[in-house]
Design a protein around this motif. Structure first.
Motif, PDB file in Angstrom:
ATOM      1  N   ASP A 164       0.896  -1.185  -0.026  1.00  0.00           N
ATOM      2  CA  ASP A 164      -0.035   0.001  -0.011  1.00  0.00           C
ATOM      3  C   ASP A 164       0.900   1.237   0.118  1.00  0.00           C
ATOM      4  O   ASP A 164       0.888   1.912   1.136  1.00  0.00           O
ATOM      5  CB  ASP A 164      -0.938  -0.015   1.258  1.00  0.00           C
ATOM      6  N   ALA A 165       1.580   1.585  -1.008  1.00  0.00           N
ATOM      7  CA  ALA A 165       2.416   2.644  -1.298  1.00  0.00           C
ATOM      8  C   ALA A 165       1.828   3.849  -1.188  1.00  0.00           C
ATOM      9  O   ALA A 165       2.407   4.835  -0.201  1.00  0.00           O
ATOM     10  CB  ALA A 165       3.010   2.493  -2.593  1.00  0.00           C
ATOM     11  N   ALA A 166       0.673   4.206  -1.544  1.00  0.00           N
ATOM     12  CA  ALA A 166       0.103   5.451  -1.192  1.00  0.00           C
ATOM     13  C   ALA A 166      -0.274   5.674   0.054  1.00  0.00           C
ATOM     14  O   ALA A 166      -0.100   6.827   0.718  1.00  0.00           O
ATOM     15  CB  ALA A 166      -1.334   5.508  -1.908  1.00  0.00           C
ATOM     16  N   LYS A 167      -0.808   4.755   0.972  1.00  0.00           N
ATOM     17  CA  LYS A 167      -1.159   4.905   2.299  1.00  0.00           C
ATOM     18  C   LYS A 167       0.319   5.021   3.180  1.00  0.00           C
ATOM     19  O   LYS A 167       0.394   5.922   3.976  1.00  0.00           O
ATOM     20  CB  LYS A 167      -1.481   3.649   2.980  1.00  0.00           C
ATOM     21  N   GLU A 168       1.438   4.503   2.794  1.00  0.00           N
ATOM     22  CA  GLU A 168       2.756   4.529   3.235  1.00  0.00           C
ATOM     23  C   GLU A 168       3.192   6.084   3.190  1.00  0.00           C
ATOM     24  O   GLU A 168       3.848   6.576   3.979  1.00  0.00           O
ATOM     25  CB  GLU A 168       3.735   3.232   2.951  1.00  0.00           C
ATOM     26  N   GLN A 169       3.067   6.529   1.933  1.00  0.00           N
ATOM     27  CA  GLN A 169       3.649   7.738   1.540  1.00  0.00           C
ATOM     28  C   GLN A 169       2.820   8.921   2.618  1.00  0.00           C
ATOM     29  O   GLN A 169       3.403   9.702   2.556  1.00  0.00           O
ATOM     30  CB  GLN A 169       3.519   8.127   0.105  1.00  0.00           C
TER      31      GLN A 169
END
Length: 179
Positions: A164-169
């Protein structure tokens, strides 16, 4: 006569002060449990420390406190390695269980830890993997895996931890402070 906006502001102030008080009180509980865990570990009582780790884990789950949940997992891994003969298998089994019970942001950290545990197992038993043939059917017992299976599973776990790259960013860096 007080204006309605002043009354609302007054209520919000009281609520925010209460919230700060309860947050500080919860932190004192975490600190007290962590102090007991460290004290028991320092005097050579890992079994007793493990009981305190369970208390820390339960409190952290109740309060949805991600750093303390991760801290409890790391403590548990440490004490399991002291207490159990085949510690790595027990640690991996418990990590799998914990991964199924947690959500973001704890889950990616635990997935990464599990990937690291598999990689550590491979490094400690590298000589055995050269003698194994490829498994026809995947086995749930990682001690029987072949080289390709353990590499694939390690990579899969690391990939899942970054899914979940968007959440992590969008997650603040400090969300895991205190681990």
């Amino acid at each position: 006569m007080l204006s309605p906006s002043f009354k609302i502001s007054k209520k919000l102030l009281v609520l925010s002060l209460l919230f700060c008080f309860f947050t500080a009180r919860a932190q004192v509980k975490y600190d007290a449990i962590s102090f007991r865990i460290d004290s028991l570990a320092n005097i050579g009582l890992p079994k007793s420390a493990l009981k305190e780790v369970d208390k820390l884990d339960e409190l952290a789950r109740q309060n949805n406190n991600a750093p303390q949940q991760i801290r409890a997992v790391i403590y548990r891994m440490t004490f399991q390695s002291y207490l159990e003969e085949d510690a790595l298998a027990a640690i991996i089994s418990r990590l799998k269980l914990d991964i199924g019970r947690v959500d973001y942001p704890v889950k990616p950290v635990l997935q990464s830890l599990l990937g690291q545990m598999y990689w550590n197992y491979y490094q400690q038993n590298r000589y055995q993997f050269g003698q194994r043939s490829k498994l026809a059917k995947a086995d749930s017992d990682f001690t029987k895996w072949d080289l390709q299976t353990i590499i694939n599973e390690t990579g899969r776990l690391y990939d899942q931890s970054l899914n979940d790259a968007a959440k992590e960013q969008n997650t603040p860096v400090g969300v895991l402070n205190g681990v």
